[in-house]
Design an enzyme around this catalytic site. Structure first.
Site, short mmCIF file in Angstrom:
data_model
loop_
_atom_site.label_atom_id
_atom_site.label_comp_id
_atom_site.label_asym_id
_atom_site.label_seq_id
_atom_site.Cartn_x
_atom_site.Cartn_y
_atom_site.Cartn_z
N ALA A 1 0.83 -1.21 0.00
CA ALA A 1 0.00 0.00 0.00
C ALA A 1 0.87 1.25 0.00
O ALA A 1 0.55 2.24 -0.68
CB ALA A 1 -0.93 -0.01 1.21
N CYS A 2 1.97 1.22 0.74
CA CYS A 2 2.87 2.37 0.76
C CYS A 2 3.52 2.58 -0.60
O CYS A 2 3.63 3.72 -1.08
CB CYS A 2 3.94 2.19 1.83
SG CYS A 2 3.35 2.44 3.52
N ALA A 3 3.95 1.50 -1.24
CA ALA A 3 4.54 1.62 -2.58
C ALA A 3 3.55 2.27 -3.54
O ALA A 3 3.90 3.18 -4.31
CB ALA A 3 4.95 0.25 -3.09
N PHE B 1 3.19 6.02 -2.74
CA PHE B 1 4.30 6.81 -3.27
C PHE B 1 4.15 7.00 -4.79
O PHE B 1 4.38 8.10 -5.31
CB PHE B 1 5.64 6.14 -2.96
CG PHE B 1 6.16 6.41 -1.58
CD1 PHE B 1 6.60 7.68 -1.22
CD2 PHE B 1 6.21 5.40 -0.64
CE1 PHE B 1 7.08 7.94 0.06
CE2 PHE B 1 6.69 5.64 0.64
CZ PHE B 1 7.13 6.91 0.99
#
EC number: 2.1.1.79
Length: 434
Positions: free
Chosen positions: A395-397, A400
């Site tokens: 989810a963070c990837a 970003f």
């Protein structure tokens, strides 16, 4: 869940998703939505999924249902669900607006089978409000110690499963997309030390030093490096690493709050991935403490995740999933707000850069590493928590890549107005290789 004239799950889905959406949903009640040959195939395996979403019609409801297996995606890799998440994001244009009528119809359909309080994953932490009731006011020393322990004191072996040999839990810096994670992490450490420009014998303070990779790298250059962390697991790992390298005369890691460091007059300070734990309301006092710890003309390198858009009065960006499962009390500031805080603490800000794309690449490597070491990760922390971390990193990837969040490096210098009244406190042009 179908019963008499009750709505089927497929009928509920159709209230919110257009029939033309390229997704197949098979539900526990035998109902189906979408073509059988769709590229994305979701299975709703339990009525608990519906109760989760009714109780929490937000990301917490979705996360709980996913973590507990109340729904699943065909072919998903729990260690690296990024491809599945990309497909889910592509469905956004097919989602219908939620109206009071559609929400009421679905709620009535679910409740026609009775009210049920859905279970909560064992890996979910208490809410911010619950922590405050326990006396853990956000970003006090006591609360910081508890929340850092929640995040980091799980298993060093688990972190090694996805971080790799460098044990560096921050954004790497890639020269190109083919660069290996290990080389990119070494490149990041080199870049930071080059920006700080420290020479052998000079003193570095690394705040929130993790497992010690920066302290080790600095000591190898002959720099006297002190790292502080609130994690006992990290400190033990770092000091064992220092001993293996024979660097005890140059390097040390302590379990210590940055506000308790007694030394002063450091030549350089780095804060790498630390500010996410500090709290935006404490940014000003944090940088003021860095200012006090540095000698005149000393340099500060602050490397932190940021939100992409300013909020009123520096209001933080927060996320309930991260707060409950990953980073309790974590919040993010916008780059302009952060730079203003550094400036207002007395520093000259001499350089800033955005490494957003580099963090997406870093996270893809971490997800891939977790996938390759999945069995050991489950052994270390359990299936549920390993599944949470795969979700978190993917989810963070994605965030970003979508520019929802960024990561910035800020380089600042403490003025020496008395010793060097000419104002020549740093070179005219950048002194490091990008």
């Amino acid at each position: 869940m179908a019963n008499g004239k009750s709505m089927s799950v497929a009928e509920m889905v159709e209230l919110f998703v257009d029939r033309s959406a390229p997704v197949r949903i098979d539900a526990f009640d035998g109902s189906h939505f979408g073509p059988s040959n769709a590229d994305l195939h979701i299975r709703i395996t339990s009525p608990n999924c519906m109760y989760q979403l009714l109780a929490h019609p937000n990301e917490i409801g979705v996360v709980r249902a996913y973590v507990l297996g109340d729904f699943d995606v065909e072919g998903i890799d729990y260690a690296n669900p990024y491809p599945a998440m990309r497909k889910l994001i592509s469905l956004a244009k097919y989602v219908k607006p939620v109206t009071p009528v559609s929400f009421a119809r679905v709620s009535a359909g679910i409740l026609s089978h009775g009210f049920k309080k859905p279970p909560v994953p064992s890996t979910e932490g208490p809410s911010k409000f619950a922590r405050i009731k326990q006396g853990l006011m956000p970003h006090t020393e006591k609360a910081d110690s508890e929340t850092v322990s929640f995040h980091y004191d799980m298993s060093n072996e688990f972190y090694a499963d996805f971080l790799g040999p460098s044990m560096t839990y921050t954004c790497a810096v890639f020269d190109n997309e083919q660069m290996s994670l290990e080389d990119a992490q070494a490149n990041k450490l080199r870049l930071i030390l080059d920006k700080l420009g420290l020479q052998p014998g000079e003193r570095l303070l690394d705040i929130g030093c993790g497992w010690g990779s920066m302290v080790i790298t600095a000591a190898r250059r002959g720099i006297k490096a002190l790292g502080v962390t609130l994690s006992k697991e990290q400190a033990a790992y770092a000091n064992a690493w220092i001993a293996r390298e024979g660097l005890q005369d140059l390097a040390e890691v302590r379990v210590q709050d940055y506000r308790e460091v007694p030394e002063r007059d450091f030549d350089g300070i780095c804060s790498i991935g630390m500010m996410e734990h500090v709290g935006t309301k404490n940014y000003q006092s944090y940088f003021e403490e860095m200012f006090r710890l540095l000698k005149p003309m000393g340099r500060l390198l602050n490397h932190q995740i940021t939100i992409s858009h300013d909020k009123p009065d520096g209001k933080p960006g927060t996320d309930e999933f991260l707060d409950r499962y990953i980073f309790p009390d974590g919040d993010l500031g916008a780059p302009g707000f952060i730079e203003s805080c550094i400036h207002d603490a007395g520093f000259n800000v001499v350089h800033q850069e955005n490494l957003r794309q580099h963090y997406a690449l870093t996270l893809h490597h971490w997800n891939q590493n977790l996938s390759e070491h999945w069995d050991d990760a489950v052994k270390q922390v359990g299936f549920e928590r390993a599944k949470v971390w795969g979700l978190y990193m993917a989810a963070c990837a994605l965030n970003f890549e979508l520019d929802g969040i960024q990561i910035h490096q800020f380089l600042a210098v403490k003025p020496d107005r008395i010793g060097h009244p000419d104002g020549k406190w740093y070179p005219l042009r950048p002194w490091w290789k990008a």
